[in-house]
Scaffold this active site. Structure first.
Site, PDB file in Angstrom:
ATOM      1  N   TYR A  67      48.997  59.382  13.209  1.00 50.81           N
ATOM      2  CA  TYR A  67      48.750  59.507  11.772  1.00 50.81           C
ATOM      3  C   TYR A  67      48.895  60.986  11.385  1.00 50.81           C
ATOM      4  O   TYR A  67      48.397  61.869  12.096  1.00 50.81           O
ATOM      5  CB  TYR A  67      47.339  58.987  11.467  1.00 50.81           C
ATOM      6  N   ARG A 103      20.685  63.700   5.682  1.00 50.84           N
ATOM      7  CA  ARG A 103      21.779  64.121   6.568  1.00 50.84           C
ATOM      8  C   ARG A 103      21.523  63.596   7.973  1.00 50.84           C
ATOM      9  O   ARG A 103      22.433  63.138   8.653  1.00 50.84           O
ATOM     10  CB  ARG A 103      21.947  65.650   6.582  1.00 50.84           C
ATOM     11  N   ASP A 163      41.954  55.124  17.888  1.00 55.77           N
ATOM     12  CA  ASP A 163      41.896  54.992  16.438  1.00 55.77           C
ATOM     13  C   ASP A 163      42.255  53.539  16.121  1.00 55.77           C
ATOM     14  O   ASP A 163      43.405  53.132  16.248  1.00 55.77           O
ATOM     15  CB  ASP A 163      42.883  55.974  15.792  1.00 55.77           C
ATOM     16  N   LYS A 205      40.137  52.311   4.952  1.00 56.73           N
ATOM     17  CA  LYS A 205      41.230  51.350   5.004  1.00 56.73           C
ATOM     18  C   LYS A 205      40.701  49.915   5.057  1.00 56.73           C
ATOM     19  O   LYS A 205      40.044  49.495   4.140  1.00 56.73           O
ATOM     20  CB  LYS A 205      42.146  51.699   6.176  1.00 56.73           C
TER      21      LYS A 205
HETATM   22  C1  LIG Z   1      43.733  57.233   6.941  1.00 60.86           C
HETATM   23  C2  LIG Z   1      43.739  57.361   8.399  1.00 60.86           C
HETATM   24  C3  LIG Z   1      42.960  58.332   9.048  1.00 60.86           C
HETATM   25  C4  LIG Z   1      42.161  59.389   8.290  1.00 60.86           C
HETATM   26  O1  LIG Z   1      41.108  58.828   7.579  1.00 60.86           O
HETATM   27  P1  LIG Z   1      40.551  59.442   6.203  1.00 60.86           P
HETATM   28  O2  LIG Z   1      39.470  58.475   5.839  1.00 60.86           O
HETATM   29  O3  LIG Z   1      41.680  59.488   5.228  1.00 60.86           O
HETATM   30  O4  LIG Z   1      40.019  60.796   6.515  1.00 60.86           O
HETATM   31  C5  LIG Z   1      42.972  58.356  10.419  1.00 60.86           C
HETATM   32  N1  LIG Z   1      43.712  57.489  11.146  1.00 60.86           N
HETATM   33  C6  LIG Z   1      44.469  56.548  10.559  1.00 60.86           C
HETATM   34  C7  LIG Z   1      45.272  55.616  11.399  1.00 60.86           C
HETATM   35  C8  LIG Z   1      44.519  56.449   9.173  1.00 60.86           C
HETATM   36  O5  LIG Z   1      45.301  55.534   8.602  1.00 60.86           O
END
Ligand SMILES: *Cc1c(COP(=O)(O)O)cnc(C)c1O
Length: 383
Positions: free
Chosen positions: A105, A52, A178, A203
């Site tokens: 998001y 961890r 982000d 992603k």
């Molecule tokens: C998918 C996504 C998230 C969240 O991520 P997870 O891995 O699903 O928890 C945050 N911001 C954006 C722009 C996303 O597309």
């Protein structure tokens, strides 16, 4: 490896990933282990005691992410939302305020509206492309973070990272970006003045729709240490195999992104000429309101394309249902093309809020398949 002198593609393949010292393995092994033998009490080998706190596969990923974002410290989490939660509970306390995008998001919005609000964090949604609106949303003395997504999900809005960083810093706030939609190959927020980069590595970074993960990258080592403390104290870390999958994905990020962008441009061109399509949302289009800013801060315009259709929600849903090669699914950024209806799928949790999305909207994550096949599938889905 001395990382300063290498290009992006080299860093993606090598940063944090020297051959394994004990075996010479060229690829970082999956250290699928929870605990590490100590040579006498406190005698840690390489600083590892419990996974961890730190794990060598995760360390490799964290170092690679830091290098790719031109940051000093990377931290890998079990999901993008776990990374967001760790960041917000590290830098905010109950009573603080954050400014969030009015088309954030959906999961990010839910975290603010349904979880952190109850914990005592206030928020204001503002259109981040409008600096006066952001300035008006700031509460001097209590705004701790401006939360930025650019491009946004699903409306592909663009915000000026450098201008927002300046605005945040004038008010003693941090700018968190982000960077999931752009990836560090297309855009590097820390070099534009942002304080924290956030990723859903699920992603483009992972890139193969086979892992859920998240990351934070910062330039300030002191902030990095505070985040590191909370990462361990809160515990939502990336496991070794998940970290390894993202590391593997990163190696091909640049070539994948080039093809995502090229295929998306062809899809945009096709949609623009289609009678069923009312509007195409893509920052590469010269008439997109954020085009100039996007051209300034991005290498190319990305693989995400949204469009609105004539015929309202029913028509949009029908197109999603008819698509074949474009798989009807949530998520984005994998090698395969996906299609979805944000209003009923990814952004259903924003219904009735200031972040509700138009019901005639369709979102595409354009993959790296043969582009003629993608165009043919869209043509049949549009009818
Ligand atoms: C998918 C996504 C998230 C969240 O991520 P997870 O891995 O699903 O928890 C945050 N911001 C954006 C722009 C996303 O597309």
């Amino acid at each position: 490896m001395s990382e300063q002198h290498h290009g992006f593609e080299t860093l993606a393949i090598h940063a944090g990933q020297d051959p394994d010292p004990s075996t010479g393995a060229v690829v970082t092994p999956i250290y699928q282990v929870s605990t590490f033998k100590q040579d006498g009490v406190g005698g840690l080998r390489g600083g590892y005691e419990y996974s961890r706190s730190a794990n060598p596969t995760r360390t490799a990923l964290e170092e690679c992410l830091a290098a790719l974002e031109s940051g000093r410290r990377g931290l890998a989490f079990a999901s993008g939302l776990a990374a967001e939660d760790c960041l917000l509970r590290t830098v905010c306390r109950p009573g603080d305020h954050v400014v969030i995008p009015n088309d954030a998001y959906g999961g990010t919005f839910r975290l603010f509206a349904k979880v952190l609000e109850r914990w005592g964090l206030a928020w204001t949604a503002a259109p981040l492309g409008d600096l006066d609106a952001v300035r008006a949303a700031i509460r001097p003395g209590s705004t701790r973070v401006i939360w930025c997504e650019t491009p946004t999900n699903p409306l592909l809005g663009i915000a000026d990272i450098a201008a927002l960083a300046q605005l945040a810093h004038e008010h003693g706030a941090l700018l968190a970006v982000d960077n999931t939609f752009a990836s560090p190959y297309l855009q590097q927020p820390l070099t534009l003045g942002a304080d924290v980069v956030v990723h859903s590595t699920t992603k483009y970074l992972g890139g193969h729709s086979d892992v859920v993960g998240g990351a934070l990258v910062v330039s300030d080592p002191e902030l990095g240490d505070r985040l590191g403390f909370h990462q361990n104290a809160m515990g939502a870390v990336a496991g070794p195999f998940d970290a390894w999958l993202v590391l593997r994905g990163l190696k091909t990020l640049a070539v994948r992104m080039d093809r995502h962008c090229r295929n998306a441009e062809r899809v945009v061109e096709m949609l623009l000429g289609h009678p069923k399509v009312a509007q195409v949302l893509y920052p590469g289009l010269p008439d997109h309101p954020g085009h100039e800013v996007a051209a300034k801060q991005m290498r190319a315009f990305g693989g995400m394309v949204s469009f609105r259709v004539h015929g309202g929600e029913e028509a949009a849903v029908e197109i999603c249902n008819r698509a074949r090669l474009f798989t009807l699914a949530e998520s984005l950024g994998g090698v395969e093309s996906l299609i979805e209806h944000p209003g009923r799928m990814t952004h259903a949790s924003a219904a009735g809020s200031p972040l509700e999305v138009p019901s005639d909207l369709v979102r595409l994550s354009v993959g790296i398949e043969t582009v003629e096949d993608l165009l043919a599938d869209l043509a049949q889905a549009l009818g």
